[in-house]
Design an enzyme around this catalytic site. Structure first.
Site, mmCIF file in Angstrom:
data_model
loop_
_atom_site.group_PDB
_atom_site.id
_atom_site.type_symbol
_atom_site.label_atom_id
_atom_site.label_comp_id
_atom_site.label_asym_id
_atom_site.label_seq_id
_atom_site.Cartn_x
_atom_site.Cartn_y
_atom_site.Cartn_z
ATOM 1 N N TYR A 156 -29.181 16.532 42.833
ATOM 2 C CA TYR A 156 -28.301 17.691 43.060
ATOM 3 C C TYR A 156 -27.152 17.707 42.034
ATOM 4 O O TYR A 156 -26.862 18.743 41.427
ATOM 5 C CB TYR A 156 -27.759 17.605 44.488
ATOM 6 C CG TYR A 156 -26.918 18.769 44.945
ATOM 7 C CD1 TYR A 156 -27.506 19.954 45.393
ATOM 8 C CD2 TYR A 156 -25.531 18.688 44.958
ATOM 9 C CE1 TYR A 156 -26.728 21.017 45.837
ATOM 10 C CE2 TYR A 156 -24.750 19.747 45.399
ATOM 11 C CZ TYR A 156 -25.352 20.906 45.839
ATOM 12 O OH TYR A 156 -24.580 21.958 46.276
ATOM 13 N N LYS A 160 -26.285 20.544 39.187
ATOM 14 C CA LYS A 160 -25.013 21.274 39.176
ATOM 15 C C LYS A 160 -24.236 21.017 37.882
ATOM 16 O O LYS A 160 -23.479 21.881 37.424
ATOM 17 C CB LYS A 160 -24.179 20.897 40.407
ATOM 18 C CG LYS A 160 -24.815 21.316 41.733
ATOM 19 C CD LYS A 160 -25.063 22.806 41.811
ATOM 20 C CE LYS A 160 -25.554 23.282 43.158
ATOM 21 N NZ LYS A 160 -25.828 24.722 43.200
HETATM 22 P P1 NAI Z 1 -27.385 27.554 52.441
HETATM 23 O O1 NAI Z 1 -28.488 26.559 52.546
HETATM 24 O O2 NAI Z 1 -26.644 27.949 53.669
HETATM 25 O O3 NAI Z 1 -27.935 28.892 51.741
HETATM 26 C C1 NAI Z 1 -28.799 28.839 50.623
HETATM 27 C C2 NAI Z 1 -29.505 30.159 50.493
HETATM 28 O O4 NAI Z 1 -30.436 30.083 49.386
HETATM 29 C C3 NAI Z 1 -30.331 30.539 51.714
HETATM 30 O O5 NAI Z 1 -30.218 31.936 51.906
HETATM 31 C C4 NAI Z 1 -31.761 30.153 51.315
HETATM 32 O O6 NAI Z 1 -32.742 30.855 52.026
HETATM 33 C C5 NAI Z 1 -31.724 30.533 49.829
HETATM 34 N N1 NAI Z 1 -32.749 29.900 49.002
HETATM 35 C C6 NAI Z 1 -33.143 28.605 49.021
HETATM 36 N N2 NAI Z 1 -34.087 28.398 48.094
HETATM 37 C C7 NAI Z 1 -34.301 29.580 47.465
HETATM 38 C C8 NAI Z 1 -35.149 30.011 46.402
HETATM 39 N N3 NAI Z 1 -35.998 29.168 45.803
HETATM 40 N N4 NAI Z 1 -35.101 31.304 46.014
HETATM 41 C C9 NAI Z 1 -34.256 32.172 46.614
HETATM 42 N N5 NAI Z 1 -33.436 31.830 47.613
HETATM 43 C C10 NAI Z 1 -33.440 30.544 48.031
HETATM 44 O O7 NAI Z 1 -26.404 26.993 51.300
HETATM 45 P P2 NAI Z 1 -24.852 27.273 51.004
HETATM 46 O O8 NAI Z 1 -24.081 26.153 51.552
HETATM 47 O O9 NAI Z 1 -24.504 28.661 51.361
HETATM 48 O O10 NAI Z 1 -24.845 27.087 49.410
HETATM 49 C C11 NAI Z 1 -24.932 28.160 48.500
HETATM 50 C C12 NAI Z 1 -24.748 27.612 47.094
HETATM 51 O O11 NAI Z 1 -23.502 26.927 46.998
HETATM 52 C C13 NAI Z 1 -25.813 26.585 46.700
HETATM 53 O O12 NAI Z 1 -26.129 26.723 45.328
HETATM 54 C C14 NAI Z 1 -25.124 25.264 46.950
HETATM 55 O O13 NAI Z 1 -25.667 24.227 46.163
HETATM 56 C C15 NAI Z 1 -23.708 25.613 46.532
HETATM 57 N N6 NAI Z 1 -22.695 24.711 47.079
HETATM 58 C C16 NAI Z 1 -22.540 24.562 48.437
HETATM 59 C C17 NAI Z 1 -21.589 23.689 48.923
HETATM 60 C C18 NAI Z 1 -21.367 23.480 50.386
HETATM 61 O O14 NAI Z 1 -20.548 22.596 50.735
HETATM 62 N N7 NAI Z 1 -21.998 24.225 51.279
HETATM 63 C C19 NAI Z 1 -20.749 22.896 48.015
HETATM 64 C C20 NAI Z 1 -20.992 23.139 46.627
HETATM 65 C C21 NAI Z 1 -21.930 24.014 46.194
#
Ligand code: NAI
Length: 248
Positions: A156, A160
């Site tokens: 991961y 990133k």
């Molecule tokens: P989440 O798991 O709640 O949402 C991720 C979304 O991406 C979901 O709608 C899922 O269905 C979709 N998804 C997954 N694989 C996919 C694919 N191959 N094609 C299209 N859609 C796909 O995650 P969250 O927490 O909302 O994270 C969003 C972004 O922020 C991610 O890139 C994550 O790495 C990043 N992030 C999140 C943090 C956190 O603490 N939650 C911290 C730092 C970064």
């Protein structure tokens, strides 16, 4: 008068969490929203409905951001349906956390494909549209662990960190075309992705954060709004940490 009136945003992985919060805020600020998700599930359909309730033109596309051809196609479909793409938010991401000594090739490949290759796929396709429009704002979702590293997240963190190098390179390549490219590095944000972490890990993280709380998806969305809007018209190639001071 919304900050994004007349603009169209394409947001990947926006069925829930941070992507959904960005879609909702952009819609409230007057943007039309094209959103993607890996699956055509209830969560995704209800997010599209919620955006329509706000009064935005919104359409959901089932598309795997990790696949090059699907990403080319979805950009074509969005231009057909909306006529333009002003803002691209590369938000889709997954985790497959484990120590390196236990990490399988599949866990490595999945995270690199969904988190990093997707950013290339969508940006490569959307950039052609933005060049012809002579403007655009690209926002990539990195993470503080892309800067700091994190035990148990070598796949991961590498994905990133890769996003950061990509963001700066694209900013340098496309600045002369009036296209901006920035990244957001969220810290510990309370979403379904982080919900599955053990309680003691969550407590430990929260204690280390100067603002003493996990972030909300809305905290990240506010920065994504700034980067999408003309308020940031002289900002490109930057990585904005939204982490309550966690990485300072
Ligand atoms: P989440 O798991 O709640 O949402 C991720 C979304 O991406 C979901 O709608 C899922 O269905 C979709 N998804 C997954 N694989 C996919 C694919 N191959 N094609 C299209 N859609 C796909 O995650 P969250 O927490 O909302 O994270 C969003 C972004 O922020 C991610 O890139 C994550 O790495 C990043 N992030 C999140 C943090 C956190 O603490 N939650 C911290 C730092 C970064």
């Amino acid at each position: 008068m919304g900050l994004l009136n007349g603009k169209t945003a394409l947001i990947t992985g926006a069925s829930r969490g941070i992507g959904k919060a960005i879609a909702v805020l952009y819609a409230r600020e007057g943007a039309d929203i094209a959103l993607t998700n890996i699956a055509d599930d209830d969560e995704f359909r209800s997010t599209v409905k919620e955006l329509e309730t706000i009064g935005a033109k919104a359409k959901g596309y089932v598309s795997n951001a990790a696949k090059f051809e699907e990403s080319q196609q979805v950009v074509k479909d969005v231009v057909r349906d909306f006529g333009r793409i002003d803002i691209l938010v590369n938000n889709a991401g997954i985790t497959r956390d484990t120590l390196l000594m236990r990490m399988t090739e599949e866990q490595w490949d999945a995270v690199i494909a969904v988190n990093l290759k997707s950013v290339f796929n969508l940006t490569r396709a959307a950039i052609m549209v933005m060049i012809s429009q002579k403007s655009g704002s690209i926002i990539n979702m990195s993470s503080v662990v892309g800067v700091s590293g994190n035990a148990g997240q070598s796949n991961y963190s590498a994905s990133k960190a890769g996003i950061i190098g990509f963001t700066k390179s694209v900013a340098k390549e496309t600045g002369s075309r009036n296209i901006r490219c920035n990244a957001i590095a969220p810290g510990f944000i309370l979403t379904e992705m982080t919900e599955k972490l053990p309680e003691d890990v969550k407590k430990e993280w929260t204690n280390k954060i100067p603002l003493k709380r996990g972030g909300t998806p809305e905290d990240v969305a506010n920065t994504a709004l700034y980067l999408a809007s003309d308020l940031s018209s002289y900002v490109t190639g930057q990585i904005i940490h939204v982490c309550g001071g966690m990485l300072t």
